[in-house]
Design a protein around this motif. Sequence first.
Motif, PDB file in Angstrom:
ATOM      1  N   LEU A  32      13.397   2.085  -4.413  1.00 43.94           N
ATOM      2  CA  LEU A  32      12.207   2.615  -5.083  1.00 43.94           C
ATOM      3  C   LEU A  32      12.540   3.858  -5.897  1.00 43.94           C
ATOM      4  O   LEU A  32      12.060   4.023  -7.025  1.00 43.94           O
ATOM      5  N   ASP A  70       3.314   6.906  -6.053  1.00 43.13           N
ATOM      6  CA  ASP A  70       2.378   6.825  -4.927  1.00 43.13           C
ATOM      7  C   ASP A  70       3.043   6.195  -3.700  1.00 43.13           C
ATOM      8  O   ASP A  70       2.877   6.679  -2.578  1.00 43.13           O
ATOM      9  N   GLU A  71       3.799   5.127  -3.927  1.00 43.73           N
ATOM     10  CA  GLU A  71       4.475   4.457  -2.813  1.00 43.73           C
ATOM     11  C   GLU A  71       5.536   5.369  -2.191  1.00 43.73           C
ATOM     12  O   GLU A  71       5.660   5.463  -0.965  1.00 43.73           O
ATOM     13  N   GLY A  74       3.881   8.077  -0.187  1.00 40.71           N
ATOM     14  CA  GLY A  74       3.438   7.524   1.093  1.00 40.71           C
ATOM     15  C   GLY A  74       4.564   7.454   2.101  1.00 40.71           C
ATOM     16  O   GLY A  74       4.387   7.770   3.282  1.00 40.71           O
TER      17      GLY A  74
END
Length: 80
Positions: A32, A70-71, A74
């Motif tokens: 990511l 955002d991921e 988190g």
Amino acid sequence: MTHVPHQLSAEFPDKAEKIAQMEQSNAHFAKLSNEYDEVNRTVHRAETNVAPMDELAESEVRRKRAALKDEIYGMLTKEA
């Protein structure tokens, strides 16, 4: 190349150490993070007209960057 704004360590300065640690210990997080960096560079090149793109395409990559951010956030704030 000049400094690319919105790098993860600049977006989350209080989490820079955790980002580095997770990039080494968590393969999904590392993927990511790499994807975020790639998309972020694409946005930066579009903004600086190094690699201009139409408005719709730029909007799409900005949305993708936001979703990745955002991921990642988190994962950084998830309780152990």
